[in-house]
Scaffold this motif. Structure first.
Motif, PDB file in Angstrom:
ATOM      1  N   LYS A  74       0.809  -1.231   0.000  1.00 33.36           N
ATOM      2  CA  LYS A  74       0.000   0.000   0.000  1.00 33.36           C
ATOM      3  C   LYS A  74       0.836   1.272   0.000  1.00 33.36           C
ATOM      4  O   LYS A  74       0.506   2.245  -0.675  1.00 33.36           O
ATOM      5  N   PHE A  75       1.929   1.277   0.760  1.00 38.40           N
ATOM      6  CA  PHE A  75       2.637   2.536   0.999  1.00 38.40           C
ATOM      7  C   PHE A  75       4.110   2.501   0.618  1.00 38.40           C
ATOM      8  O   PHE A  75       4.867   3.399   0.989  1.00 38.40           O
ATOM      9  N   GLY A  76       4.538   1.474  -0.079  1.00 40.32           N
ATOM     10  CA  GLY A  76       5.939   1.410  -0.484  1.00 40.32           C
ATOM     11  C   GLY A  76       6.857   1.223   0.711  1.00 40.32           C
ATOM     12  O   GLY A  76       6.603   0.405   1.590  1.00 40.32           O
ATOM     13  N   TYR A  77       7.896   2.048   0.751  1.00 40.14           N
ATOM     14  CA  TYR A  77       8.913   1.914   1.807  1.00 40.14           C
ATOM     15  C   TYR A  77       8.630   2.797   3.021  1.00 40.14           C
ATOM     16  O   TYR A  77       9.419   2.829   3.973  1.00 40.14           O
ATOM     17  N   GLU A  78       7.498   3.509   3.012  1.00 40.50           N
ATOM     18  CA  GLU A  78       7.272   4.563   4.008  1.00 40.50           C
ATOM     19  C   GLU A  78       7.101   4.038   5.436  1.00 40.50           C
ATOM     20  O   GLU A  78       7.308   4.787   6.397  1.00 40.50           O
ATOM     21  N   LEU A  79       6.698   2.784   5.601  1.00 37.76           N
ATOM     22  CA  LEU A  79       6.474   2.262   6.950  1.00 37.76           C
ATOM     23  C   LEU A  79       7.667   1.470   7.489  1.00 37.76           C
ATOM     24  O   LEU A  79       7.553   0.815   8.524  1.00 37.76           O
ATOM     25  N   CYS A  81      10.132   2.763   8.896  1.00 42.74           N
ATOM     26  CA  CYS A  81      10.462   3.391  10.175  1.00 42.74           C
ATOM     27  C   CYS A  81       9.635   2.776  11.307  1.00 42.74           C
ATOM     28  O   CYS A  81      10.098   2.694  12.454  1.00 42.74           O
ATOM     29  N   VAL A  82       8.413   2.333  11.000  1.00 44.54           N
ATOM     30  CA  VAL A  82       7.566   1.718  12.021  1.00 44.54           C
ATOM     31  C   VAL A  82       8.162   0.380  12.451  1.00 44.54           C
ATOM     32  O   VAL A  82       8.203   0.050  13.640  1.00 44.54           O
ATOM     33  N   ILE A  83       8.627  -0.414  11.475  1.00 46.44           N
ATOM     34  CA  ILE A  83       9.286  -1.682  11.808  1.00 46.44           C
ATOM     35  C   ILE A  83      10.536  -1.427  12.630  1.00 46.44           C
ATOM     36  O   ILE A  83      10.826  -2.136  13.600  1.00 46.44           O
ATOM     37  N   PHE A  84      11.300  -0.386  12.258  1.00 46.09           N
ATOM     38  CA  PHE A  84      12.539  -0.064  12.980  1.00 46.09           C
ATOM     39  C   PHE A  84      12.243   0.332  14.426  1.00 46.09           C
ATOM     40  O   PHE A  84      12.878  -0.167  15.360  1.00 46.09           O
ATOM     41  N   ASP A 205      14.495   0.013  -4.528  1.00 44.04           N
ATOM     42  CA  ASP A 205      15.023   1.372  -4.576  1.00 44.04           C
ATOM     43  C   ASP A 205      15.734   1.658  -3.252  1.00 44.04           C
ATOM     44  O   ASP A 205      15.083   1.896  -2.232  1.00 44.04           O
ATOM     45  N   TRP A 206      17.053   1.610  -3.256  1.00 40.78           N
ATOM     46  CA  TRP A 206      17.809   1.732  -2.004  1.00 40.78           C
ATOM     47  C   TRP A 206      17.678   3.119  -1.381  1.00 40.78           C
ATOM     48  O   TRP A 206      17.656   3.254  -0.154  1.00 40.78           O
ATOM     49  N   MET A 207      17.567   4.156  -2.195  1.00 38.10           N
ATOM     50  CA  MET A 207      17.343   5.493  -1.636  1.00 38.10           C
ATOM     51  C   MET A 207      15.959   5.584  -1.002  1.00 38.10           C
ATOM     52  O   MET A 207      15.772   6.234   0.026  1.00 38.10           O
ATOM     53  N   GLY A 208      14.982   4.911  -1.604  1.00 36.04           N
ATOM     54  CA  GLY A 208      13.654   4.872  -1.005  1.00 36.04           C
ATOM     55  C   GLY A 208      13.667   4.160   0.337  1.00 36.04           C
ATOM     56  O   GLY A 208      12.945   4.542   1.264  1.00 36.04           O
ATOM     57  N   ILE A 209      14.496   3.128   0.447  1.00 35.21           N
ATOM     58  CA  ILE A 209      14.632   2.406   1.715  1.00 35.21           C
ATOM     59  C   ILE A 209      15.205   3.316   2.789  1.00 35.21           C
ATOM     60  O   ILE A 209      14.716   3.350   3.928  1.00 35.21           O
ATOM     61  N   VAL A 210      16.244   4.072   2.439  1.00 33.69           N
ATOM     62  CA  VAL A 210      16.863   5.001   3.396  1.00 33.69           C
ATOM     63  C   VAL A 210      15.846   6.042   3.850  1.00 33.69           C
ATOM     64  O   VAL A 210      15.735   6.353   5.045  1.00 33.69           O
ATOM     65  N   ARG A 211      15.085   6.590   2.902  1.00 28.64           N
ATOM     66  CA  ARG A 211      14.062   7.583   3.272  1.00 28.64           C
ATOM     67  C   ARG A 211      12.978   6.964   4.136  1.00 28.64           C
ATOM     68  O   ARG A 211      12.439   7.615   5.038  1.00 28.64           O
ATOM     69  N   ILE A 288      10.054  -4.581   2.207  1.00 30.99           N
ATOM     70  CA  ILE A 288      10.790  -4.077   1.044  1.00 30.99           C
ATOM     71  C   ILE A 288      10.436  -4.881  -0.203  1.00 30.99           C
ATOM     72  O   ILE A 288      10.226  -4.325  -1.290  1.00 30.99           O
ATOM     73  N   LEU A 289      10.375  -6.200  -0.060  1.00 33.86           N
ATOM     74  CA  LEU A 289      10.003  -7.053  -1.193  1.00 33.86           C
ATOM     75  C   LEU A 289       8.610  -6.704  -1.691  1.00 33.86           C
ATOM     76  O   LEU A 289       8.382  -6.586  -2.910  1.00 33.86           O
ATOM     77  N   SER A 290       7.680  -6.515  -0.766  1.00 35.89           N
ATOM     78  CA  SER A 290       6.313  -6.160  -1.148  1.00 35.89           C
ATOM     79  C   SER A 290       6.268  -4.809  -1.843  1.00 35.89           C
ATOM     80  O   SER A 290       5.552  -4.625  -2.836  1.00 35.89           O
ATOM     81  N   ALA A 291       7.056  -3.842  -1.329  1.00 36.77           N
ATOM     82  CA  ALA A 291       7.087  -2.517  -1.948  1.00 36.77           C
ATOM     83  C   ALA A 291       7.711  -2.562  -3.338  1.00 36.77           C
ATOM     84  O   ALA A 291       7.205  -1.944  -4.290  1.00 36.77           O
ATOM     85  N   ALA A 292       8.823  -3.301  -3.461  1.00 34.81           N
ATOM     86  CA  ALA A 292       9.551  -3.342  -4.728  1.00 34.81           C
ATOM     87  C   ALA A 292       8.787  -4.090  -5.815  1.00 34.81           C
ATOM     88  O   ALA A 292       8.934  -3.784  -7.010  1.00 34.81           O
ATOM     89  N   VAL A 293       7.978  -5.079  -5.416  1.00 32.21           N
ATOM     90  CA  VAL A 293       7.275  -5.897  -6.413  1.00 32.21           C
ATOM     91  C   VAL A 293       5.830  -5.447  -6.594  1.00 32.21           C
ATOM     92  O   VAL A 293       5.392  -5.149  -7.706  1.00 32.21           O
ATOM     93  N   PHE A 294       5.072  -5.350  -5.501  1.00 28.37           N
ATOM     94  CA  PHE A 294       3.637  -5.101  -5.619  1.00 28.37           C
ATOM     95  C   PHE A 294       3.312  -3.612  -5.721  1.00 28.37           C
ATOM     96  O   PHE A 294       2.523  -3.200  -6.569  1.00 28.37           O
ATOM     97  N   HIS A 295       3.898  -2.791  -4.839  1.00 32.64           N
ATOM     98  CA  HIS A 295       3.621  -1.356  -4.893  1.00 32.64           C
ATOM     99  C   HIS A 295       4.120  -0.758  -6.204  1.00 32.64           C
ATOM    100  O   HIS A 295       3.422   0.065  -6.815  1.00 32.64           O
ATOM    101  N   ARG A 296       5.292  -1.180  -6.626  1.00 32.62           N
ATOM    102  CA  ARG A 296       5.869  -0.640  -7.863  1.00 32.62           C
ATOM    103  C   ARG A 296       5.041  -1.023  -9.088  1.00 32.62           C
ATOM    104  O   ARG A 296       4.962  -0.261 -10.051  1.00 32.62           O
ATOM    105  N   SER A 297       4.405  -2.197  -9.056  1.00 37.38           N
ATOM    106  CA  SER A 297       3.608  -2.642 -10.200  1.00 37.38           C
ATOM    107  C   SER A 297       2.142  -2.221 -10.084  1.00 37.38           C
ATOM    108  O   SER A 297       1.318  -2.615 -10.920  1.00 37.38           O
ATOM    109  N   GLY A 298       1.801  -1.443  -9.044  1.00 38.80           N
ATOM    110  CA  GLY A 298       0.442  -0.947  -8.903  1.00 38.80           C
ATOM    111  C   GLY A 298      -0.520  -1.909  -8.248  1.00 38.80           C
ATOM    112  O   GLY A 298      -1.737  -1.681  -8.262  1.00 38.80           O
ATOM    113  N   ARG A 299      -0.024  -2.993  -7.649  1.00 38.46           N
ATOM    114  CA  ARG A 299      -0.895  -3.973  -6.988  1.00 38.46           C
ATOM    115  C   ARG A 299      -0.916  -3.705  -5.477  1.00 38.46           C
ATOM    116  O   ARG A 299      -0.428  -4.500  -4.684  1.00 38.46           O
TER     117      ARG A 299
END
Length: 467
Positions: A74-79, A81-84, A205-211, A288-299
């Protein structure tokens, strides 16, 4: 009405416990792992390594997968920080748990029994048994899903096959506690290896991961992000891990002196922190896997484990992607069942001082998890497994505060742990974490259990964003 066993409202420091301790935690393995006496950092670190990894598997069990998959899709790499932040919270709480076991010479269940009246003890025991059964339920269902994905086995038969883990625990513990720890570490390495391969295939997207590792206000102002974030927190910190960790740290033969306990706490904390760091990598890798595969492909709607399995290979163009995902899920489920049955023994013996043969206790624990899973799947069908996983997380969320509160209270009291009582700064952090867990899990339960109209009125009154 006064509790019959309480003789005075406030006990003196010379009598810190309502009852005397009757036995050791896990007596069959208590003090069974030798600790070298020579001043070698690496030798002692190796001697204390193990309990942290048994605890860490609870932070990467199948119950976490759905929330991590949903957050990434749903939100890419944005959450991230919540896991961290959830993982940092876990590190603090597990440090308190091992401190109680070493300095207080009690596991958390024993400490509750020795400090509280009978009525409170029975109430806490019932809650904890329900939470362990719910956690086992998620692990059984997760393992069954993995067996179905890999071998086409019906979920009901997969649930029944997970009962074999009872034999594995009995055999490994009979050989020695170290064998159980080695088995758990090996399965963690399998999970980590599978996700390392998945990440290399997904090219995130490694920069997206850092953000994503940097907290931002949008999480609090976006109701959907807040809801998923609370779910991640509720699924990350497992109450039974606090009981388990405070018991298994006592398998080491450290010196029962102040200096010996100080050294044991230091090395056990290092072990726990390192193991939880690995758990953070695995949970982050799922998102990260979910963001890179599903979020990036619009699923963005992907949230079920089975759906993720079906889509991974087509979207990545590699048939190994789905197989690695299911293999990691199977290792995760089996790992969690190994430690879950051990936690069940700690809780029953600690709260009730009731001794059962290990085989009887483990069969009972596994039956409490398998029977509800088989009943729900058999009656409603396999499509209800996701609802079953969600329900198990709701139960865990409801019980968590009842485990964290006494843990923080006991470790902050010099009458309970002596000179190892939490310093003021740590007590403030621990109580802040406790109230945040209670409030966040309270909101999660309200979102799921309250009628929409009543929930919206309550949130409007409290000025909480409505999800």
């Amino acid at each position: 009405m006064r509790w019959p066993l309480r003789k005075e409202k406030i006990r003196s420091r010379s009598q810190p416990w309502l009852r005397a301790k009757e036995s050791h935690s896990l007596p069959e393995v208590f003090g069974s792992v030798p600790v070298p006496t020579e001043p070698s950092f690496w030798a002692k670190l190796l001697a204390f390594a193990g309990p942290g990894y048994l605890v860490a598997v609870g932070y990467m069990d199948p119950g976490n997968w759905a929330t991590d998959l949903s957050g990434g899709a749903k939100f890419g790499y944005e959450l991230l920080c919540v896991i961290f932040l959830s993982n940092l919270t876990a590190m603090v709480l597990q440090h308190l748990a091992l401190k109680l076991g070493i300095a207080g010479e009690r596991d958390l269940a024993q400490a509750c029994r020795d400090a509280y009246p009978d009525g409170v003890v029975i109430f806490l025991w019932i809650l904890c048994e329900i939470a362990i059964a719910a956690c086992d339920l998620a692990e059984v269902v997760g393992s069954a899903i993995a067996l179905q994905l890999l071998f086409g086995l019906p979920l009901v038969w997969g649930c029944l096959l997970t009962a074999l883990d009872v034999l594995a625990v009995l055999y490994l513990q009979h050989r020695g506690f170290r064998y159980l720890e080695i088995c758990v570490v090996a399965l963690i390495l399998v999970i980590g290896g599978c996700f390392a391969a998945e990440l290399s295939l997904s090219r995130p997207d490694w920069m997206g991961i850092v953000r994503g590792l940097v907290p931002h206000p949008k999480i609090l102002t976006n109701p959907q992000m807040l809801y998923v974030s609370i779910g991640i927190l509720g699924a990350t910190v497992m109450p039974h891990n606090l009981y388990l960790h405070s018991a298994i740290v006592q398998t080491r033969q450290y010196q029962p002196t102040s200096e010996g306990k100080r050294e044991a706490i230091r090395y056990a904390t290092f072990d726990s922190t390192l193991a939880l760091g690995i758990a953070f990598f695995i949970n982050a890798a799922i998102l990260i896997l979910s963001a890179a595969v599903f979020h990036r492909s619009g699923r963005s709607e992907v949230g079920e484990i089975q759906e993720a399995y079906r889509l991974l290979s087509p979207l990545l163009g590699n048939p190994l992607a789905s197989i690695l995902f299911a293999l990691a899920l199977l290792a995760s489920g089996q790992n969690s069942t190994l430690t879950g049955t051990l936690a069940g023994q700690v809780v029953m013996e600690g709260f009730l001082s009731l001794k059962l043969r290990p085989a009887v206790r483990r069969i009972l624990t596994r039956a409490l998890a398998i029977l509800p899973a088989v009943a729900v799947i058999g009656y409603f069908g396999e499509e209800k497994t996701t609802d079953l996983l969600v329900a198990s997380q709701v139960v865990l969320s409801a019980q968590l505060g009842f485990a964290v509160w006494p843990l923080v209270r006991f470790t902050s009291d010099p009458a309970k742990v002596g000179i190892f009582a939490n310093p003021r700064w740590l007590s403030l952090i621990a109580w802040f974490i406790t109230w945040m867990i209670i409030l966040c899990n309270g909101k999660l339960l309200a979102d799921i259990l309250l009628p929409v109209s009543l929930r919206n009125e309550l949130y409007h009154f409290l000025h909480i964003p409505i999800s």
